[in-house]
Design a protein around this motif. Sequence first.
Motif, PDB file in Angstrom:
ATOM      1  N   LYS A 130     -42.024  -6.274 -34.854  1.00  0.00           N
ATOM      2  CA  LYS A 130     -42.252  -6.629 -36.327  1.00  0.00           C
ATOM      3  C   LYS A 130     -43.711  -7.386 -35.367  1.00  0.00           C
ATOM      4  O   LYS A 130     -44.934  -7.488 -35.978  1.00  0.00           O
ATOM      5  CB  LYS A 130     -41.981  -8.103 -36.503  1.00  0.00           C
ATOM      6  CG  LYS A 130     -41.307  -8.120 -37.210  1.00  0.00           C
ATOM      7  CD  LYS A 130     -40.085  -9.184 -37.713  1.00  0.00           C
ATOM      8  CE  LYS A 130     -39.301  -8.973 -39.041  1.00  0.00           C
ATOM      9  NZ  LYS A 130     -38.516  -9.470 -39.682  1.00  0.00           N
ATOM     10  N   THR A 131     -44.326  -7.192 -34.541  1.00  0.00           N
ATOM     11  CA  THR A 131     -45.618  -8.114 -33.981  1.00  0.00           C
ATOM     12  C   THR A 131     -46.487  -6.502 -33.627  1.00  0.00           C
ATOM     13  O   THR A 131     -47.864  -6.947 -33.433  1.00  0.00           O
ATOM     14  CB  THR A 131     -45.487  -8.544 -32.312  1.00  0.00           C
ATOM     15  OG1 THR A 131     -44.636  -7.066 -31.068  1.00  0.00           O
ATOM     16  CG2 THR A 131     -44.800 -10.063 -32.019  1.00  0.00           C
ATOM     17  N   ARG A 173     -55.103 -12.549 -24.199  1.00  0.00           N
ATOM     18  CA  ARG A 173     -54.428 -13.744 -23.940  1.00  0.00           C
ATOM     19  C   ARG A 173     -54.448 -15.091 -24.951  1.00  0.00           C
ATOM     20  O   ARG A 173     -53.285 -15.601 -25.203  1.00  0.00           O
ATOM     21  CB  ARG A 173     -54.826 -14.566 -22.785  1.00  0.00           C
ATOM     22  CG  ARG A 173     -54.522 -14.003 -21.631  1.00  0.00           C
ATOM     23  CD  ARG A 173     -54.638 -14.542 -20.133  1.00  0.00           C
ATOM     24  NE  ARG A 173     -56.416 -15.033 -19.893  1.00  0.00           N
ATOM     25  CZ  ARG A 173     -57.390 -14.182 -19.107  1.00  0.00           C
ATOM     26  NH1 ARG A 173     -56.520 -13.003 -18.792  1.00  0.00           N
ATOM     27  NH2 ARG A 173     -58.734 -14.554 -18.791  1.00  0.00           N
ATOM     28  N   LEU A 174     -55.723 -15.294 -25.930  1.00  0.00           N
ATOM     29  CA  LEU A 174     -55.315 -16.432 -27.485  1.00  0.00           C
ATOM     30  C   LEU A 174     -55.016 -15.424 -27.756  1.00  0.00           C
ATOM     31  O   LEU A 174     -53.900 -16.279 -28.779  1.00  0.00           O
ATOM     32  CB  LEU A 174     -57.346 -16.452 -27.443  1.00  0.00           C
ATOM     33  CG  LEU A 174     -57.556 -17.204 -28.847  1.00  0.00           C
ATOM     34  CD1 LEU A 174     -56.958 -18.216 -28.710  1.00  0.00           C
ATOM     35  CD2 LEU A 174     -58.479 -17.414 -29.191  1.00  0.00           C
ATOM     36  N   MET A 175     -55.412 -14.273 -27.605  1.00  0.00           N
ATOM     37  CA  MET A 175     -53.922 -13.666 -29.377  1.00  0.00           C
ATOM     38  C   MET A 175     -52.541 -13.350 -29.112  1.00  0.00           C
ATOM     39  O   MET A 175     -51.499 -13.870 -30.470  1.00  0.00           O
ATOM     40  CB  MET A 175     -54.353 -11.879 -29.249  1.00  0.00           C
ATOM     41  CG  MET A 175     -56.431 -11.875 -29.838  1.00  0.00           C
ATOM     42  SD  MET A 175     -57.094 -13.269 -31.521  1.00  0.00           S
ATOM     43  CE  MET A 175     -55.810 -11.562 -32.776  1.00  0.00           C
ATOM     44  N   ASP A 176     -51.819 -13.039 -27.633  1.00  0.00           N
ATOM     45  CA  ASP A 176     -51.153 -13.540 -27.273  1.00  0.00           C
ATOM     46  C   ASP A 176     -50.420 -14.562 -27.660  1.00  0.00           C
ATOM     47  O   ASP A 176     -49.252 -14.788 -28.188  1.00  0.00           O
ATOM     48  CB  ASP A 176     -50.508 -13.471 -25.616  1.00  0.00           C
ATOM     49  CG  ASP A 176     -51.250 -11.363 -25.383  1.00  0.00           C
ATOM     50  OD1 ASP A 176     -51.156 -11.140 -26.809  1.00  0.00           O
ATOM     51  OD2 ASP A 176     -51.104 -12.023 -24.418  1.00  0.00           O
ATOM     52  N   PRO A 179     -48.701 -14.621 -31.907  1.00  0.00           N
ATOM     53  CA  PRO A 179     -47.829 -13.065 -31.441  1.00  0.00           C
ATOM     54  C   PRO A 179     -47.450 -12.528 -33.464  1.00  0.00           C
ATOM     55  O   PRO A 179     -48.105 -13.467 -34.376  1.00  0.00           O
ATOM     56  CB  PRO A 179     -45.981 -13.638 -31.766  1.00  0.00           C
ATOM     57  CG  PRO A 179     -46.468 -15.150 -30.780  1.00  0.00           C
ATOM     58  CD  PRO A 179     -47.091 -15.842 -31.430  1.00  0.00           C
ATOM     59  N   GLY A 180     -48.181 -11.754 -32.943  1.00  0.00           N
ATOM     60  CA  GLY A 180     -48.381 -10.363 -34.424  1.00  0.00           C
ATOM     61  C   GLY A 180     -49.790 -10.936 -35.483  1.00  0.00           C
ATOM     62  O   GLY A 180     -50.183  -9.619 -35.853  1.00  0.00           O
ATOM     63  N   THR A 181     -50.463 -11.171 -34.385  1.00  0.00           N
ATOM     64  CA  THR A 181     -51.950 -10.745 -34.388  1.00  0.00           C
ATOM     65  C   THR A 181     -52.432  -9.532 -33.662  1.00  0.00           C
ATOM     66  O   THR A 181     -51.946  -9.280 -33.044  1.00  0.00           O
ATOM     67  CB  THR A 181     -52.543 -12.788 -34.066  1.00  0.00           C
ATOM     68  OG1 THR A 181     -52.225 -12.742 -32.704  1.00  0.00           O
ATOM     69  CG2 THR A 181     -52.253 -13.614 -34.972  1.00  0.00           C
ATOM     70  N   ARG A 186     -54.416  -4.873 -21.882  1.00  0.00           N
ATOM     71  CA  ARG A 186     -54.168  -6.021 -22.373  1.00  0.00           C
ATOM     72  C   ARG A 186     -55.756  -6.305 -22.726  1.00  0.00           C
ATOM     73  O   ARG A 186     -56.613  -7.506 -22.758  1.00  0.00           O
ATOM     74  CB  ARG A 186     -53.696  -6.892 -21.544  1.00  0.00           C
ATOM     75  CG  ARG A 186     -52.140  -6.458 -21.440  1.00  0.00           C
ATOM     76  CD  ARG A 186     -51.359  -7.679 -20.740  1.00  0.00           C
ATOM     77  NE  ARG A 186     -51.437  -8.961 -20.518  1.00  0.00           N
ATOM     78  CZ  ARG A 186     -51.070  -9.370 -22.237  1.00  0.00           C
ATOM     79  NH1 ARG A 186     -50.325  -8.677 -23.114  1.00  0.00           N
ATOM     80  NH2 ARG A 186     -50.799 -10.012 -22.823  1.00  0.00           N
ATOM     81  N   ARG A 187     -56.346  -5.504 -23.531  1.00  0.00           N
ATOM     82  CA  ARG A 187     -57.475  -5.592 -24.124  1.00  0.00           C
ATOM     83  C   ARG A 187     -57.301  -6.033 -25.321  1.00  0.00           C
ATOM     84  O   ARG A 187     -56.454  -7.103 -26.208  1.00  0.00           O
ATOM     85  CB  ARG A 187     -58.845  -4.847 -23.523  1.00  0.00           C
ATOM     86  CG  ARG A 187     -58.873  -4.680 -22.268  1.00  0.00           C
ATOM     87  CD  ARG A 187     -59.705  -4.211 -21.442  1.00  0.00           C
ATOM     88  NE  ARG A 187     -59.357  -4.582 -20.074  1.00  0.00           N
ATOM     89  CZ  ARG A 187     -59.163  -3.994 -18.867  1.00  0.00           C
ATOM     90  NH1 ARG A 187     -59.447  -1.923 -19.280  1.00  0.00           N
ATOM     91  NH2 ARG A 187     -59.743  -3.517 -18.183  1.00  0.00           N
ATOM     92  N   LEU A 188     -57.709  -4.947 -26.474  1.00  0.00           N
ATOM     93  CA  LEU A 188     -58.159  -5.189 -27.897  1.00  0.00           C
ATOM     94  C   LEU A 188     -56.794  -4.148 -28.502  1.00  0.00           C
ATOM     95  O   LEU A 188     -56.575  -3.271 -27.297  1.00  0.00           O
ATOM     96  CB  LEU A 188     -58.965  -4.705 -28.401  1.00  0.00           C
ATOM     97  CG  LEU A 188     -59.804  -4.786 -28.053  1.00  0.00           C
ATOM     98  CD1 LEU A 188     -61.877  -3.609 -29.060  1.00  0.00           C
ATOM     99  CD2 LEU A 188     -60.430  -5.632 -28.666  1.00  0.00           C
TER     100      LEU A 188
END
Length: 555
Positions: A12-13, A265-268, A271-273, A295-297
Amino acid sequence: MSVSGNTINGDKTEWWRNSVIYQIYPRSFCDANGDGIGDLPGITRKLDYVQSLGVDAIWISPFFKSPMVDFGYDVSDYRDVDLQFGSLADFDRLIEAAHSRNLKVIIDQILSHTSDRHPWFEESRCGRDNPKSDWYVWADPKADGSPPNNWVSVFGGPAWSWCTRRRQYYLHNFLKEQPDLNLRNPQVQEQLLTDMEFWLDRGVDGFRLDAVNFYFHDRSLRDNPARPLRLDKNGLPPVNPYDYQWHLHDKSQPENLQFLQRVRRLMDEHPGTVTMGEVGGDNTYRIMAEYTTDRRLDMAYSFDLLTEESSAEFLRRTLRSNRAVIEKGWPCWSIANHDVPRSLTRWNKGFDSDQALARAPLFLLMQLTLRGSLCLYQGEELGLEEAEITFEDLQDPYGINLWPEFKGRDGCRTPMPWFDSGEVNAGFSKVKPWLPVPEGHHHKAVSVQEGDPHSTLNQFRALIDWHRQLPPELATADQEVVDTENDLLVFYRRGANGGEFLVALNLGKDEETFDLPEGLSDAEDITPALFAGGRRDGKLVLPLAGARVLHLKKN
């Protein structure tokens, strides 16, 4: 399982893979308060319509507090809604209403620059020793008083403007009212990440990152090299001086990659963003590959399909080059947005109006079957043409600067026609809107097309619904473009589990044929019903705007 729904292989992420994202330009979507400008309550009012399209998410162009010199892309407060669009409470209601309809919400983030009326810049320009003095890109003049280097603004003219108080130039890759932030300053990075978290905490599902490769510049401020002039059909050089340079030093710097990892790292933490970047440059495939791996965009789109060219040969070359570079990365396909003429006009030179309208679903089918996600710009589902805007009605500073050879972006930003009620504004607003609604758009209004099963609107709905029903292996299947030497665009999608798909689209005016390889002559035909064409004597036979999608199941 749906490849266009909220799960891919149960994850789902990663709902964004193969998703259909509907871009809303809020000024032109729906005016709820009757001032001639679309707003957030107007978007909320029309969410049932958006849901009826079958899309997975909406991307809302900027609605932040702004002087509106560049209509919201000049932000003066990253944490507030401009009064023209409503309030933070209106945004919260929009989020709640969208989520209740299973629609994700992506919003723009403009991190490369602010408005010159942002409090940060107003403080920075006051002197060289205040707390914000290093928050923007400042540079001393050359000995003769001229700008530090030869960099040119995207909108034409020098990328540097003089500040009398600091006796220095400041950098602006866009309008002079949009000074570039100095992301080499750790405080600036921290502030921007904190501002992004503000919206994540309010429930947004992701960000479309504007001008994502403009965040850093060459530290030494080296000149950009000259680019060989590309003359147009009349033998004239480019209208915009920006096209006279290779942009090696004013953007796409290595430090950008490190900052994007911080964004990741902020988006992690949420979750799901998702993050989707807009890439503009001289080597967009390489940049997209770098920006969507390690692990960028999550995904990126470029301007490669936002050009005037749309021939089968151009698309073969573009798709092949894209796939050759972007391996693990994820593209997001866009053939229309708020910055370029509408695709029905731009991609149909030489076709009459009926032929152009017949080709509109063809290009959506192409996007739906390519490896990647896609952005659908508001009004494309209605088959709207580019609007002709008089100079007197022009709002876009880009067009005003380069008129008349370049008329700016207003032609694709005219208000959505909701009702063909005989009213001047087609149901968008009860008063004169910020841009006029073209007369030719009235008969394509939503109310006109709703009841016609063969309308462009209902064809788009049917295609998006068809996309949801596709076998799940198409979601991550590899892509291979076929050389046809005619006006057919043909490509394979091959899944990891052995399933194989063949997509063939006729982009020309004449009937075209394609010899089916052995093993595909008996493949299941899963083409949407609205497309003409078929198989005959071991060949695909496709008329103008015809298409075929074949599915070969393998054990």
